[in-house]
Design an enzyme around this catalytic site. Structure first.
Site, PDB file in Angstrom:
ATOM      1  N   HIS A 131      35.031  36.496  44.595  1.00  0.00           N
ATOM      2  CA  HIS A 131      36.156  37.200  44.954  1.00  0.00           C
ATOM      3  C   HIS A 131      36.584  37.074  46.443  1.00  0.00           C
ATOM      4  CE1 HIS A 131      32.862  40.062  45.699  1.00  0.00           C
ATOM      5  NE2 HIS A 131      33.339  40.162  46.976  1.00  0.00           N
ATOM      6  N   HIS A 220      37.925  34.602  52.305  1.00  0.00           N
ATOM      7  CA  HIS A 220      36.744  33.963  51.967  1.00  0.00           C
ATOM      8  C   HIS A 220      36.250  34.260  50.659  1.00  0.00           C
ATOM      9  CE1 HIS A 220      35.060  37.028  54.349  1.00  0.00           C
ATOM     10  NE2 HIS A 220      33.935  36.907  53.536  1.00  0.00           N
TER      11      HIS A 220
END
Length: 279
Positions: A131, A220
């Site tokens: 995620h 990220h």
């Protein structure tokens, strides 16, 4: 309260860690007055002497468990394409040989236990959903759930698919300095779209008295973690591996993926906030 826990789960089932950072069709939304913030004890610093808050791996919560609270996390799901997994496995194994104290994110399995079986290594480490966080993981109360979900869905009613370029290995440390994360950072394609989406989540958080995201977000996905702040050691080894990678003419994006949806997890329950219009 028992019925609520059965529906949403408990904050205790969620670690509450921050992973240490579209062309949007604007939608006119009605003006909403700021909602009252949650009680101040929701956002108190964790009690590090409370050993019950630490798991078998030694992790410490980002916020204390309080009865009736649920951890909120808004994110973009990401799947690593099978075509790049072998390349990533080689990189991670090289890093694990010099930093043996690494764990798989979410699964909390020592990397050393996986490295003996390549198939299991790939499936557990790289074959799952990752995620990109669009907001901090924070505690909320049950009366805030419906409002937060409804407003998020309203803000993200029109989202188009775009490509996300993950092109840099880097190290992040959570706010409490208790965990370090090895991550793949988004640079280039998709970065501006994700930052716009973060701004929309911040708007909803602010209305509910919740802390906004980092001022200069660095989107990220995190693959591995280690106890404590070992960022200098990890970064040194990452830079050495990156130098070898660049010398082998492997510079450039590590992989691309597509934005397809935004999800919101509250306790144990997940909500789909939106799907891309052309998905």
């Amino acid at each position: 309260m028992e019925a609520l826990r059965a529906t949403y789960g408990s904050e205790s089932s969620d670690d509450g860690d921050d992973d240490g950072e579209i062309p949007i069709n604007r939608v006119e939304c009605m003006k909403v007055s700021s909602l009252p913030p949650p009680p101040s004890d929701l956002l108190k610093a964790p009690n590090f002497s409370d050993l019950a808050a630490a798991s078998r791996t030694g992790r410490i919560r980002s916020f204390p468990h309080i009865e009736g609270n649920y951890a909120l996390h808004v994110y973009i799901p990401v799947l690593i394409p099978p075509t790049v997994r072998e390349k990533l496995m080689i990189y991670v194994k090289r890093l694990a040989s010099v930093v043996p104290s690494l764990y798989v994110v979410d699964a909390d399995i020592p990397l050393s236990e996986l490295s003996k079986d390549d198939e299991n290594f790939e499936n557990v480490l790289l074959g799952r959903e990752f995620h990109i966080s669009l907001g901090r993981t924070v505690p909320i109360q049950v009366h805030q759930i419906d409002s937060i979900v409804a407003m998020l869905r309203q803000k993200f009613v029109s989202q188009r698919r775009y490509f996300i370029e993950l092109s840099k290995w880097d190290v992040f440390v959570n706010d409490e300095q208790t965990r370090s994360f090895l991550s793949l950072e988004v640079l280039g394609r998709g970065l501006s779209e994700i930052r716009k989406q973060i701004n929309l989540v911040d708007y909803v958080y602010k209305l509910h008295g919740l802390p906004e995201f980092y001022k200069n977000p660095r989107p990220h996905i995190s693959l591995l973690w280690a106890l404590g702040n070992i960022s200098e050691k990890l970064k040194k080894n990452v830079e050495e591996l990156d130098t070898s990678r660049n010398n082998a003419r492997n510079s450039g994006p590590i992989f691309f993926c597509k934005f397809n949806s935004i999800e919101c997890k509250i306790g144990k329950k997940s909500y789909t906030i939106c799907k891309s219009l052309d998905g």
